[in-house]
Enzyme design. Structure first.
Site, PDB file in Angstrom:
ATOM      1  N   LYS A 109       0.847  -1.192   0.000  1.00 44.73           N
ATOM      2  CA  LYS A 109       0.000   0.000   0.000  1.00 44.73           C
ATOM      3  C   LYS A 109       0.884   1.244   0.000  1.00 44.73           C
ATOM      4  O   LYS A 109       1.928   1.263   0.637  1.00 44.73           O
ATOM      5  CB  LYS A 109      -0.890   0.016   1.255  1.00 44.73           C
ATOM      6  CG  LYS A 109      -2.128  -0.843   1.165  1.00 44.73           C
ATOM      7  CD  LYS A 109      -2.924  -0.806   2.453  1.00 44.73           C
ATOM      8  CE  LYS A 109      -3.445   0.569   2.777  1.00 44.73           C
ATOM      9  NZ  LYS A 109      -4.315   0.585   3.978  1.00 44.73           N
ATOM     10  N   HIS A 111      -0.536   4.180   0.892  1.00 39.17           N
ATOM     11  CA  HIS A 111      -1.259   5.135   1.734  1.00 39.17           C
ATOM     12  C   HIS A 111      -1.515   4.481   3.084  1.00 39.17           C
ATOM     13  O   HIS A 111      -1.211   3.307   3.281  1.00 39.17           O
ATOM     14  CB  HIS A 111      -2.587   5.542   1.076  1.00 39.17           C
ATOM     15  CG  HIS A 111      -3.506   4.382   0.827  1.00 39.17           C
ATOM     16  ND1 HIS A 111      -3.352   3.525  -0.238  1.00 39.17           N
ATOM     17  CD2 HIS A 111      -4.571   3.921   1.538  1.00 39.17           C
ATOM     18  CE1 HIS A 111      -4.295   2.599  -0.195  1.00 39.17           C
ATOM     19  NE2 HIS A 111      -5.037   2.800   0.880  1.00 39.17           N
TER      20      HIS A 111
END
Length: 227
Positions: A109, A111
């Site tokens: 990821k 974020h």
């Protein structure tokens, strides 16, 4: 263990029955990832409701406790290892042994918390929990992630050890994936049941429909069984 039956004991025999009752273990003709035609198929994805996966976690916990294996936390490799690791950690906590749990994502990821690892920080001796070990690829990836985090890959717990030859570059080799992990990578491996246990189960039902599958499993082992 009292009342031991076959290599994996009474626990393994109970697990084979449970896998059959759950539709996880089936007999017929199935093509494996290695391209072999296998007379049986084990699909842990069919432990697909709360009662089944809770009982499955109980089998893992029973085998781990019986083995005396020491570890500091649990790691569940994506994807099947995630619910397995989580439920085994929960079952151990229910029995009074609370250990941290973590898992990985297939893709990082960019974020939020970011990265590929989720859950408790990886540290100490890490137990990897998965369903089966075919080529050992998932274990090698887990080992790399655990080492990169500064922890120690210590052991692997699986539901079924098929005890069959691994393949390397499309060619059969004499050892199984479990033997490779034990002997070459230096990790302990704990299995709830093995192919030997399955054959022991079928031997006890020689006169029934299930017993009819024993010869096919024996022939498969003679051809593909690891030394």
């Amino acid at each position: 263990m009292a009342g031991e039956i076959g290599k994996g004991g009474a626990l393994a025999q109970e697990f084979v029955q449970f896998a059959l009752d759950s539709g996880v273990l089936r007999f017929g003709q199935f093509k494996t990832k290695a391209g072999r035609m296998s007379p049986y198929f084990f699909n842990a994805g069919l432990f697909d409701d709360g009662a089944k996966i809770a009982r499955l976690a109980g089998f893992y916990a029973d085998r781990l406790i019986e083995s005396g294996l020491e570890f500091d936390m649990i790691f569940g490799p994506a994807y099947k290892g995630i619910p397995l690791g989580a439920t085994v950690a929960a079952e151990l906590a229910r029995r009074g042994r609370n250990v941290p749990f973590a898992y990985n994502r297939k893709e990082a990821k960019d974020h939020g918390e970011g990265g590929t690892l989720v859950g408790a920080p990886l540290k100490g001796r890490v137990l990897i929990v998965d369903d089966v070990m075919s080529a050992g690829t998932a274990v090698r990836e887990s080992i790399a992630a655990i080492k990169n985090a500064g922890a120690t890959p210590h052991a692997v717990a699986i539901a079924l050890d098929r005890q069959e030859k691994a393949t390397e570059n499309g060619v059969d080799v004499d050892h199984s994936a479990v033997q490779y992990v034990r002997n070459q990578l230096g990790l302990q491996v704990v299995a709830i049941a093995t192919l030997d246990d399955l054959l022991q189960y079928l031997s006890g039902r020689a006169d029934g429909d299930l017993g009819a599958h024993r010869q096919g499993v024996l022939e498969y082992r003679a051809r593909y069984g690891a030394r």
